[in-house]
Structures are given as C-alpha cells and as structure tokens.
Design a protein around this motif. Sequence first.
Motif, PDB file in Angstrom:
ATOM      1  N   THR A   1       0.828  -1.207   0.000  1.00  0.00           N
ATOM      2  CA  THR A   1       0.000   0.000   0.000  1.00  0.00           C
ATOM      3  C   THR A   1       0.859   1.252   0.000  1.00  0.00           C
ATOM      4  OG1 THR A   1      -0.108   0.055   2.423  1.00  0.00           O
ATOM      5  CG2 THR A   1      -1.867  -1.151   1.256  1.00  0.00           C
ATOM      6  N   VAL A   2       0.216   2.368  -0.393  1.00  0.00           N
ATOM      7  CA  VAL A   2       0.837   3.689  -0.326  1.00  0.00           C
ATOM      8  C   VAL A   2      -0.123   4.591   0.424  1.00  0.00           C
ATOM      9  CG1 VAL A   2       1.679   5.671  -1.621  1.00  0.00           C
ATOM     10  CG2 VAL A   2       2.085   3.369  -2.487  1.00  0.00           C
ATOM     11  N   GLU A   3       0.351   5.194   1.505  1.00  0.00           N
ATOM     12  CA  GLU A   3      -0.469   6.070   2.331  1.00  0.00           C
ATOM     13  C   GLU A   3      -0.033   7.507   2.111  1.00  0.00           C
ATOM     14  OE1 GLU A   3      -1.305   6.812   7.098  1.00  0.00           O
ATOM     15  OE2 GLU A   3      -0.652   4.840   6.405  1.00  0.00           O
ATOM     16  N   ILE A   4      -0.977   8.362   1.723  1.00  0.00           N
ATOM     17  CA  ILE A   4      -0.671   9.751   1.382  1.00  0.00           C
ATOM     18  C   ILE A   4      -1.578  10.673   2.184  1.00  0.00           C
ATOM     19  CG2 ILE A   4      -0.460  11.439  -0.476  1.00  0.00           C
ATOM     20  CD1 ILE A   4      -0.351   9.135  -2.449  1.00  0.00           C
ATOM     21  N   GLY A   5      -1.006  11.698   2.769  1.00  0.00           N
ATOM     22  CA  GLY A   5      -1.802  12.685   3.493  1.00  0.00           C
ATOM     23  C   GLY A   5      -1.046  13.242   4.669  1.00  0.00           C
TER      24      GLY A   5
ATOM     25  N   ARG B   1      -1.127  -0.775  -4.027  1.00  0.00           N
ATOM     26  CA  ARG B   1      -0.161  -0.643  -5.107  1.00  0.00           C
ATOM     27  C   ARG B   1      -0.521  -1.520  -6.299  1.00  0.00           C
ATOM     28  NH1 ARG B   1       5.987  -0.462  -2.999  1.00  0.00           N
ATOM     29  NH2 ARG B   1       6.184   0.192  -5.180  1.00  0.00           N
ATOM     30  N   ALA B   2      -1.183  -2.627  -6.059  1.00  0.00           N
ATOM     31  CA  ALA B   2      -1.489  -3.556  -7.146  1.00  0.00           C
ATOM     32  C   ALA B   2      -2.474  -2.975  -8.151  1.00  0.00           C
ATOM     33  CB  ALA B   2      -2.034  -4.863  -6.569  1.00  0.00           C
ATOM     34  N   THR B   3      -3.372  -2.103  -7.701  1.00  0.00           N
ATOM     35  CA  THR B   3      -4.422  -1.585  -8.582  1.00  0.00           C
ATOM     36  C   THR B   3      -4.319  -0.085  -8.812  1.00  0.00           C
ATOM     37  OG1 THR B   3      -5.912  -1.325  -6.680  1.00  0.00           O
ATOM     38  CG2 THR B   3      -6.013  -3.411  -7.901  1.00  0.00           C
ATOM     39  N   THR B   4      -3.216   0.541  -8.387  1.00  0.00           N
ATOM     40  CA  THR B   4      -3.056   1.984  -8.517  1.00  0.00           C
ATOM     41  C   THR B   4      -1.832   2.295  -9.362  1.00  0.00           C
ATOM     42  OG1 THR B   4      -3.994   2.260  -6.291  1.00  0.00           O
ATOM     43  CG2 THR B   4      -2.895   4.159  -7.261  1.00  0.00           C
ATOM     44  N   VAL B   5      -2.001   3.239 -10.264  1.00  0.00           N
ATOM     45  CA  VAL B   5      -0.891   3.697 -11.099  1.00  0.00           C
ATOM     46  C   VAL B   5      -0.518   5.105 -10.657  1.00  0.00           C
ATOM     47  CG1 VAL B   5      -0.118   4.230 -13.438  1.00  0.00           C
ATOM     48  CG2 VAL B   5      -1.645   2.283 -13.039  1.00  0.00           C
TER      49      VAL B   5
ATOM     50  N   HIS C   1      -3.826   7.340 -10.192  1.00  0.00           N
ATOM     51  CA  HIS C   1      -4.856   6.798 -11.079  1.00  0.00           C
ATOM     52  C   HIS C   1      -5.431   5.517 -10.458  1.00  0.00           C
ATOM     53  CE1 HIS C   1      -3.609   9.445 -14.451  1.00  0.00           C
ATOM     54  NE2 HIS C   1      -2.413   9.309 -13.909  1.00  0.00           N
ATOM     55  N   THR C   2      -6.696   5.576 -10.121  1.00  0.00           N
ATOM     56  CA  THR C   2      -7.410   4.406  -9.601  1.00  0.00           C
ATOM     57  C   THR C   2      -8.606   4.146 -10.509  1.00  0.00           C
ATOM     58  OG1 THR C   2      -8.628   5.882  -8.124  1.00  0.00           O
ATOM     59  CG2 THR C   2      -6.715   4.754  -7.201  1.00  0.00           C
ATOM     60  N   GLY C   3      -8.459   3.177 -11.379  1.00  0.00           N
ATOM     61  CA  GLY C   3      -9.518   2.922 -12.353  1.00  0.00           C
ATOM     62  C   GLY C   3      -9.602   4.062 -13.350  1.00  0.00           C
ATOM     63  N   THR C   4     -10.772   4.688 -13.453  1.00  0.00           N
ATOM     64  CA  THR C   4     -10.957   5.810 -14.375  1.00  0.00           C
ATOM     65  C   THR C   4     -10.793   7.155 -13.674  1.00  0.00           C
ATOM     66  OG1 THR C   4     -13.355   5.773 -13.946  1.00  0.00           O
ATOM     67  CG2 THR C   4     -12.534   4.472 -15.813  1.00  0.00           C
ATOM     68  N   ARG C   5     -10.456   7.144 -12.428  1.00  0.00           N
ATOM     69  CA  ARG C   5     -10.349   8.371 -11.647  1.00  0.00           C
ATOM     70  C   ARG C   5      -8.893   8.777 -11.474  1.00  0.00           C
ATOM     71  NH1 ARG C   5     -11.592   8.757  -5.189  1.00  0.00           N
ATOM     72  NH2 ARG C   5     -11.155  10.977  -4.896  1.00  0.00           N
ATOM     73  N   GLU C   6      -8.634  10.084 -11.635  1.00  0.00           N
ATOM     74  CA  GLU C   6      -7.295  10.617 -11.400  1.00  0.00           C
ATOM     75  C   GLU C   6      -7.362  11.654 -10.287  1.00  0.00           C
ATOM     76  OE1 GLU C   6      -3.923  12.186 -14.315  1.00  0.00           O
ATOM     77  OE2 GLU C   6      -5.341  13.782 -13.794  1.00  0.00           O
ATOM     78  N   THR C   7      -6.496  11.478  -9.305  1.00  0.00           N
ATOM     79  CA  THR C   7      -6.407  12.420  -8.189  1.00  0.00           C
ATOM     80  C   THR C   7      -5.003  13.014  -8.179  1.00  0.00           C
ATOM     81  OG1 THR C   7      -7.958  11.061  -6.901  1.00  0.00           O
ATOM     82  CG2 THR C   7      -6.679  12.717  -5.712  1.00  0.00           C
ATOM     83  N   VAL C   8      -4.938  14.338  -8.197  1.00  0.00           N
ATOM     84  CA  VAL C   8      -3.650  15.029  -8.161  1.00  0.00           C
ATOM     85  C   VAL C   8      -3.417  15.537  -6.750  1.00  0.00           C
ATOM     86  CG1 VAL C   8      -2.279  16.927  -9.078  1.00  0.00           C
ATOM     87  CG2 VAL C   8      -3.829  15.670 -10.583  1.00  0.00           C
TER      88      VAL C   8
END
Length: 336
Positions: free
Chosen positions: A85-89, A99-103, A127-134
């Motif tokens: 996993t990657v934890e951000i915040g 990490r397996a499903t996130t680019v 990028h998680t599926g069709t969603r992009e979070t900056v």
Amino acid sequence: MSQVSTSPAVRVFRRHPVRTAAGALVLSVVFSALVLFLLPKFLPRTMNISTRGVVVLVVAVAITAIVWVGSFWLRNIRVIVGPDTVEIGRPGATEVYPRATTVFGSKITEHRTNGLPSGTTRALAVHTGTRETVIELPGFTRSTFNELMALLRPAAQPLADDPVEAARARASLPSAFTVDVSGERRFARTLLIGAVVLVLVAVVTVLLVLTPAFVEADLQGLVLLAPFAVVGAVGLGIGALQRYRLVRAIPSRVSISHHGLRLDDVDHPYDQLARIWVTPPGYPVRRLRLDRRAGRSLTCVLGSSRVLMTPDYAEFVTALRAETARMPGLLSLDLE
C-alpha cells in the motif's frame, strides 16, 4: 532530502522538518512586521497606546500560530510506501491506495515571474480505475521527489518471462550512439564573439573620451557606453565559458552493453554505479547522471535543441531500460 525507513520494506517521504521550520520562521517574521507597521494605521485614533499595543500583539501571535500550524499540519504531507500500500496525506487525514491496482504518475509545474523561475510545484497523479487524483507535495525537493517516483514507478523495464525472447528484444535495440555538439559549440562561439565585440566597444569609447575633440563635440553621454559594454562583455564571457565547459563534458560516443556504459573511451560498469539517472525523453534538455559508488557523480547533456543524439535519445533510454532490467533500482528518471 527527508526520508525515513521505518522497516526494510517501508519508507516515509516528507518535507524536511528543518526546512519547514525555517520557512515558517521567515513567514512569521515577515507577517509580524507587516502587522506591526500597518495595523496601527487602521485602528481608531481614540484608542489609547496600551490597548493598541495589545491588539497588535494578539494579531501578530494569531498570525504566527496560523503559519506554524499550517506549515507543520495542513501542509505536512507524508507519503508512506509499503510493500502493498501507499499512504498519502497529513497526520490524521490520510488516504490509502493499494499498489497492485493503482498507477502513480508525476506532475511538475515550473512557475515563472516576469520570465524568471520563481518556484516549482511537484505533485503525484494517482490513477485508480478511471479516476485521477492530483496530490500536491509542498516542500518536496527534487531529490526527494525523484526517490519517491523511483520507488512508485520504476524506470527499469520489467523482467520478461522468457529470457530468450528478452535477449532477442535487446538485440534489436541500438547499442551505439553518437552525440553531435556542433550546435552548442556554435552558440558558445557566438557568445564569445559578442563578448569580444563589447570589449572593443568599451576600449574605443575610453580612447575617444581621452581625446580633446570628444569634449569639444559635447558627446559626454557616450561615456556610459563603456561600463555597459564591460558588464555585457563579462556576462557574455561567463556564458561562453559555461557553454564550452558543457561541450567538453559531453561525450561524442555512447555505447550500452550487458556490462555497463561506455562514454567515449571510459567504461562505467553497472556494478560500480549506485544509480543511473536519465531525464525523460520529453524534456527540452535531456541529461544522463551517473552516481558512482566510489567518487563523484558524472553528469552530461545528451540532448537539447543544440545537442543531437543519433539514434534518438528516446531509443537510448529504451535500450538502457532493457539492459538494466535485471538490476532493479539502478535506473531512475530525473524529474526536474
């Protein structure tokens, strides 16, 4: 660079606390000074001096508290990279991404004021599926951000399942490259010629000033040409020296093998390198940096508007990715 290893498999990336404290201190001093000099002008004239002083002090303390809280909490973004996993915040408000499903990608924005660089904003594109979070990463230095991206999105090519097919793919890629620096050399020569011309202008101006006819002709205003010409000559001369130094550092031949890199006649085996940094092909200036395990790092430009690599620099990066696939972590992207 601020990185913390909490275990062999977990790494924490964040802005350096000393840099954060220094920035908060500078902002506190600046805002407090503004409050001290500007706020009394807006207070009622009937207010006595002691009350005015208390109001100014309270406002200054409040602003200082806001600055420090914002620096150490609101803008204290941490990225904790674990094996899965990657934890951000910031503390108390984090988002966890598998990490397996996130680019993960990068977004770097260089800010300019009146044409001059005034700062750089670095952000993660998740990028998680069709969603992009900056997610902006305030205070992350170039080296910290590069190390983070090297871990989240390695530049090395994944190992192929079939070694024979991988060998064939590598064999189809170019291994020898030439670098043409004639454009950079012409630019350096132009700067040097400009410096010489300005020196001649300064000398001629001084000689004219020393002649009696110059004073009689009432041309004293031309005296200003000399110092301006000297300043311009110094600037162009420094630029020319920097360009010539850059040209000398650029190899004319670069080759990639299974054992290492060869720049002109100097070999750099992979096992003697701690890291190979390459600029992404889309950047206007494309550099190669070799961090050696023993000795200083080596940096050279391999592509720009005045430096041309044949075959193309993008093919060089592709070939290097293929050759270093068996050495994870050796090759990384230098995201300026």
